[in-house]
Design a protein around this motif. Structure first.
Motif, mmCIF file in Angstrom:
data_model
loop_
_atom_site.group_PDB
_atom_site.id
_atom_site.type_symbol
_atom_site.label_atom_id
_atom_site.label_comp_id
_atom_site.label_asym_id
_atom_site.label_seq_id
_atom_site.Cartn_x
_atom_site.Cartn_y
_atom_site.Cartn_z
ATOM 1 N N ASN A 70 11.168 10.535 8.302
ATOM 2 C CA ASN A 70 10.902 10.449 6.876
ATOM 3 C C ASN A 70 9.413 10.267 6.603
ATOM 4 O OD1 ASN A 70 12.460 10.700 4.606
ATOM 5 N ND2 ASN A 70 13.472 8.728 4.825
ATOM 6 N N LEU A 71 8.786 9.348 7.335
ATOM 7 C CA LEU A 71 7.363 9.100 7.152
ATOM 8 C C LEU A 71 6.557 10.354 7.473
ATOM 9 C CD1 LEU A 71 5.008 7.237 6.499
ATOM 10 C CD2 LEU A 71 5.162 6.331 8.835
ATOM 11 N N SER A 72 6.888 11.017 8.561
ATOM 12 C CA SER A 72 6.188 12.253 8.936
ATOM 13 C C SER A 72 6.292 13.303 7.853
ATOM 14 C CB SER A 72 6.761 12.832 10.229
ATOM 15 O OG SER A 72 6.419 12.025 11.317
ATOM 16 N N ALA A 103 9.208 6.901 -1.723
ATOM 17 C CA ALA A 103 8.621 6.765 -0.386
ATOM 18 C C ALA A 103 7.121 7.069 -0.420
ATOM 19 C CB ALA A 103 9.329 7.684 0.609
ATOM 20 N N ARG A 104 6.742 8.117 -1.138
ATOM 21 C CA ARG A 104 5.315 8.468 -1.213
ATOM 22 C C ARG A 104 4.538 7.444 -2.027
ATOM 23 N NH1 ARG A 104 7.663 13.757 -1.080
ATOM 24 N NH2 ARG A 104 7.635 13.960 -3.348
ATOM 25 N N SER A 156 -4.638 -0.003 -0.273
ATOM 26 C CA SER A 156 -5.031 -1.377 0.044
ATOM 27 C C SER A 156 -5.797 -1.503 1.357
ATOM 28 C CB SER A 156 -3.787 -2.267 0.118
ATOM 29 O OG SER A 156 -3.099 -2.239 -1.103
ATOM 30 N N VAL A 157 -5.854 -0.424 2.122
ATOM 31 C CA VAL A 157 -6.531 -0.448 3.424
ATOM 32 C C VAL A 157 -7.456 0.756 3.543
ATOM 33 C CG1 VAL A 157 -4.650 -1.684 4.580
ATOM 34 C CG2 VAL A 157 -4.638 0.804 4.563
ATOM 35 N N ARG A 158 -8.414 0.661 4.429
ATOM 36 C CA ARG A 158 -9.327 1.799 4.639
ATOM 37 C C ARG A 158 -8.632 2.935 5.386
ATOM 38 N NH1 ARG A 158 -14.060 1.916 8.592
ATOM 39 N NH2 ARG A 158 -14.753 4.026 8.278
ATOM 40 N N ALA A 159 -7.891 2.564 6.408
ATOM 41 C CA ALA A 159 -7.113 3.518 7.207
ATOM 42 C C ALA A 159 -5.943 2.756 7.815
ATOM 43 C CB ALA A 159 -7.973 4.147 8.299
ATOM 44 N N ALA A 160 -4.916 3.488 8.184
ATOM 45 C CA ALA A 160 -3.738 2.854 8.787
ATOM 46 C C ALA A 160 -3.176 3.769 9.851
ATOM 47 C CB ALA A 160 -2.682 2.576 7.719
ATOM 48 N N ASP A 161 -2.603 3.162 10.873
ATOM 49 C CA ASP A 161 -1.945 4.002 11.864
ATOM 50 C C ASP A 161 -0.476 4.183 11.483
ATOM 51 O OD1 ASP A 161 -0.499 1.805 12.842
ATOM 52 O OD2 ASP A 161 -1.655 1.643 14.676
ATOM 53 N N PHE A 162 0.135 5.147 12.116
ATOM 54 C CA PHE A 162 1.496 5.552 11.796
ATOM 55 C C PHE A 162 2.468 4.377 11.910
ATOM 56 C CE2 PHE A 162 5.617 7.460 12.572
ATOM 57 C CZ PHE A 162 5.648 8.530 11.701
ATOM 58 N N VAL A 163 2.352 3.594 12.977
ATOM 59 C CA VAL A 163 3.279 2.473 13.203
ATOM 60 C C VAL A 163 3.150 1.437 12.086
ATOM 61 C CG1 VAL A 163 3.907 0.606 14.778
ATOM 62 C CG2 VAL A 163 3.352 2.868 15.690
ATOM 63 N N PHE A 164 1.918 1.136 11.683
ATOM 64 C CA PHE A 164 1.702 0.191 10.590
ATOM 65 C C PHE A 164 2.371 0.701 9.313
ATOM 66 C CE2 PHE A 164 -0.808 -1.049 6.851
ATOM 67 C CZ PHE A 164 -0.690 -2.434 6.926
ATOM 68 N N LEU A 165 2.176 1.981 8.992
ATOM 69 C CA LEU A 165 2.803 2.551 7.801
ATOM 70 C C LEU A 165 4.324 2.524 7.899
ATOM 71 C CD1 LEU A 165 0.568 5.622 6.910
ATOM 72 C CD2 LEU A 165 0.928 3.556 5.555
ATOM 73 N N GLN A 166 4.825 2.806 9.064
ATOM 74 C CA GLN A 166 6.280 2.801 9.248
ATOM 75 C C GLN A 166 6.834 1.398 9.019
ATOM 76 O OE1 GLN A 166 7.597 4.004 13.126
ATOM 77 N NE2 GLN A 166 9.707 4.240 12.466
ATOM 78 N N ARG A 167 6.166 0.399 9.564
ATOM 79 C CA ARG A 167 6.636 -0.982 9.407
ATOM 80 C C ARG A 167 6.505 -1.472 7.968
ATOM 81 N NH1 ARG A 167 3.991 -3.245 14.963
ATOM 82 N NH2 ARG A 167 5.625 -2.458 16.333
ATOM 83 N N THR A 168 5.404 -1.151 7.305
ATOM 84 C CA THR A 168 5.194 -1.662 5.953
ATOM 85 C C THR A 168 6.048 -0.947 4.907
ATOM 86 O OG1 THR A 168 3.237 -0.268 5.646
ATOM 87 C CG2 THR A 168 2.861 -2.541 6.356
ATOM 88 N N THR A 169 6.356 0.315 5.135
ATOM 89 C CA THR A 169 7.162 1.059 4.160
ATOM 90 C C THR A 169 8.652 1.019 4.477
ATOM 91 O OG1 THR A 169 6.958 3.143 5.366
ATOM 92 C CG2 THR A 169 5.287 2.669 3.659
ATOM 93 N N GLY A 170 9.009 0.737 5.728
ATOM 94 C CA GLY A 170 10.411 0.722 6.124
ATOM 95 C C GLY A 170 11.008 2.107 6.308
ATOM 96 N N HIS A 218 6.907 12.927 4.577
ATOM 97 C CA HIS A 218 6.164 12.550 3.374
ATOM 98 C C HIS A 218 4.651 12.627 3.600
ATOM 99 C CE1 HIS A 218 9.550 11.632 0.872
ATOM 100 N NE2 HIS A 218 10.061 10.854 1.808
ATOM 101 N N LEU A 219 4.201 12.231 4.782
ATOM 102 C CA LEU A 219 2.773 12.345 5.082
ATOM 103 C C LEU A 219 2.333 13.806 5.081
ATOM 104 C CD1 LEU A 219 2.211 9.650 7.864
ATOM 105 C CD2 LEU A 219 1.336 9.616 5.509
ATOM 106 N N ALA A 220 3.185 14.689 5.599
ATOM 107 C CA ALA A 220 2.853 16.118 5.614
ATOM 108 C C ALA A 220 2.681 16.643 4.185
ATOM 109 C CB ALA A 220 3.933 16.913 6.348
ATOM 110 N N LYS A 221 3.561 16.227 3.275
ATOM 111 C CA LYS A 221 3.444 16.659 1.877
ATOM 112 C C LYS A 221 2.164 16.128 1.245
ATOM 113 C CE LYS A 221 8.293 17.357 1.095
ATOM 114 N NZ LYS A 221 9.532 16.938 0.514
ATOM 115 N N LEU A 222 1.838 14.872 1.527
ATOM 116 C CA LEU A 222 0.615 14.286 0.983
ATOM 117 C C LEU A 222 -0.627 14.953 1.572
ATOM 118 C CD1 LEU A 222 1.722 10.538 1.013
ATOM 119 C CD2 LEU A 222 1.375 11.980 -1.021
ATOM 120 N N GLU A 223 -0.556 15.305 2.854
ATOM 121 C CA GLU A 223 -1.686 15.989 3.493
ATOM 122 C C GLU A 223 -1.853 17.393 2.908
ATOM 123 O OE1 GLU A 223 -3.446 16.505 7.956
ATOM 124 O OE2 GLU A 223 -1.326 17.012 7.693
#
Length: 107
Positions: A47-49, A18-19, A28-42, A51-56
């Protein structure tokens, strides 16, 4: 001949599927919003929240929460360290692939 075991280990934080998907999209992008990431990663919202917290926490992404109009908006971007680590991770994967091809050709 270089052995696979001689190569540096993959970045375990990034290599989790997932990460890795998140980091690949973000590279591949400069910045992305949460919805875009959710749609592109599935991934699901939770789950997205997570994984993003771990990356942050690791300093690989920067997350900004704000309102656009009256709607909440979460924007994500890679930090310089995040760019460096995901690039290095892909280079290591490429190197492993090269080594595997070389080993297969020798057999």
């Amino acid at each position: 001949m270089t052995e696979l075991n001689d190569e540096p280990a993959l970045d375990r934080l990034i290599h989790e599927p997932a990460r890795l998907a998140i980091m690949t999209v973000m590279s591949s992008v400069r910045a992305a919003d949460f919805v875009f990431l959710q749609r592109t990663t599935g991934l699901t919202k939770g789950n997205l929240s997570s994984h993003l917290a771990k990356l942050e926490e690791a300093g690989l992404v920067r997350i900004e929460k704000r309102f656009v109009g009256r709607k909440p908006n979460t924007s994500v971007e890679l930090t310089p360290e995040g760019i460096e680590r995901v690039t290095r991770h892909w280079e290591r994967l490429d190197r492993l692939r090269e080594l595997a091809r070389g080993a297969a050709e020798e057999e």
